[in-house]
Design a protein around this motif. Structure first.
Motif, PDB file in Angstrom:
ATOM      1  N   GLY A   2     -10.141  16.156   2.749  1.00 31.88           N
ATOM      2  CA  GLY A   2      -9.718  15.200   3.750  1.00 31.88           C
ATOM      3  C   GLY A   2     -10.056  15.664   5.152  1.00 31.88           C
ATOM      4  O   GLY A   2     -10.693  16.705   5.354  1.00 31.88           O
ATOM      5  N   VAL A  23      -0.768   9.006   4.583  1.00 31.25           N
ATOM      6  CA  VAL A  23      -1.433   9.779   3.529  1.00 31.25           C
ATOM      7  C   VAL A  23      -0.418  10.203   2.473  1.00 31.25           C
ATOM      8  O   VAL A  23      -0.654  10.078   1.262  1.00 31.25           O
ATOM      9  N   SER A  26       0.807   7.315   0.360  1.00 30.10           N
ATOM     10  CA  SER A  26      -0.217   6.847  -0.577  1.00 30.10           C
ATOM     11  C   SER A  26      -0.486   7.838  -1.705  1.00 30.10           C
ATOM     12  O   SER A  26      -1.451   7.661  -2.459  1.00 30.10           O
ATOM     13  N   GLY A  28      -0.919  11.270  -1.288  1.00 32.21           N
ATOM     14  CA  GLY A  28      -1.793  12.359  -0.880  1.00 32.21           C
ATOM     15  C   GLY A  28      -1.058  13.671  -0.681  1.00 32.21           C
ATOM     16  O   GLY A  28       0.174  13.725  -0.614  1.00 32.21           O
ATOM     17  N   CYS A  42       3.989  16.914  -0.028  1.00 30.97           N
ATOM     18  CA  CYS A  42       3.784  15.553  -0.521  1.00 30.97           C
ATOM     19  C   CYS A  42       5.099  14.810  -0.420  1.00 30.97           C
ATOM     20  O   CYS A  42       6.163  15.408  -0.247  1.00 30.97           O
ATOM     21  N   ALA A  50       0.860  13.549  -6.546  1.00 28.11           N
ATOM     22  CA  ALA A  50       0.613  14.636  -5.604  1.00 28.11           C
ATOM     23  C   ALA A  50       1.530  15.826  -5.875  1.00 28.11           C
ATOM     24  O   ALA A  50       1.173  16.977  -5.564  1.00 28.11           O
ATOM     25  N   ASP A 172      -5.720  16.279   1.117  1.00 32.99           N
ATOM     26  CA  ASP A 172      -6.190  14.987   1.607  1.00 32.99           C
ATOM     27  C   ASP A 172      -6.167  14.893   3.128  1.00 32.99           C
ATOM     28  O   ASP A 172      -6.876  14.087   3.713  1.00 32.99           O
TER      29      ASP A 172
END
Length: 215
Positions: A2, A23, A26, A28, A42, A50, A172
């Motif tokens: 990322g 992030v 979602s 990530g 996460c 994650a 990410d």
């Protein structure tokens, strides 16, 4: 791999905070600076892939769960159950800061994040002394499950440049704020009993913990 963004822990750019929260929301994995060391994090949401990725990135067995970053001391009684009065005093005195409290997990903690134990599941909670981290948690609307950003057994990274290239490549989004101001892992205190028990000495000494408990 990322993006890598430069950020301030004390005065974070709102756009960076919003991007990090998105992030994480979602599914990530973030590398982010804290007041103590750099961490992998996460969203602490149920069935978040994650969560498992962090263990894979660290090459760590899943026998231990990940501590959580929360935004406020009040979260101690949201995610903790039967928290003793002395632990609440400790949180009021030393949060935000490099103190992690292990408490009995409440029903608000998804099972995969709680550490099983003979007296019931527990969860490790911390309000980090990083405005950046606290703002990400607030923007996300849920705690961050996190651990130090290093391969299991390797030294914890205390600066953005110190994070292993393999971990940077696997994340990410990487937030780089330069050297962590404390540079030592948090002190972990077992708060499930009638008196504090230091499980890991870190940035705070046992004497500092006991002094804060006495108020």
């Amino acid at each position: 791999m990322g993006a890598v963004l430069t950020v301030s822990q004390a005065a974070p750019d709102p756009e960076v905070v919003a991007r990090a929260a998105e992030v994480a929301r979602s599914g990530g994995v973030l590398v982010l600076p804290t007041d103590s060391v750099y961490g992998l994090a996460c969203a602490a949401t149920p069935q978040n892939p994650a969560h498992g990725r962090i263990f894979d990135i660290k090459r760590r067995e899943r026998t231990q769960t990940l501590p959580w970053f929360v935004a406020d001391a009040l979260d101690l009684t949201v995610y903790g159950e039967g928290v003793p009065a002395w632990a609440r005093r400790l949180a009021d005195a030393l949060w935000p800061g490099a103190l992690t409290l292990v408490v009995r997990a409440s029903a608000a903690v998804p099972p995969e994040y709680a550490q099983p134990g003979p007296d019931g599941p527990t969860i490790a909670l911390r309000v980090p002394g990083s405005k950046l981290c606290r703002q990400i948690v607030r923007a996300l609307g849920t705690p961050l499950a996190q651990t130090s950003a290093n391969t299991h057994g390797a030294p914890a990274a205390t600066s953005g440049h110190g994070v292993e290239p393999g971990i940077v490549a696997a994340a990410d989004l990487v937030l780089d704020a330069g050297p962590a101001p404390v540079g030592v892992a948090s002190t972990i205190v077992d708060a499930t009993g009638e008196a504090p028990r230091v499980l890991r000495a870190g940035a705070l000494t046992e004497a500092e913990v006991l002094l804060a408990v006495r108020g």
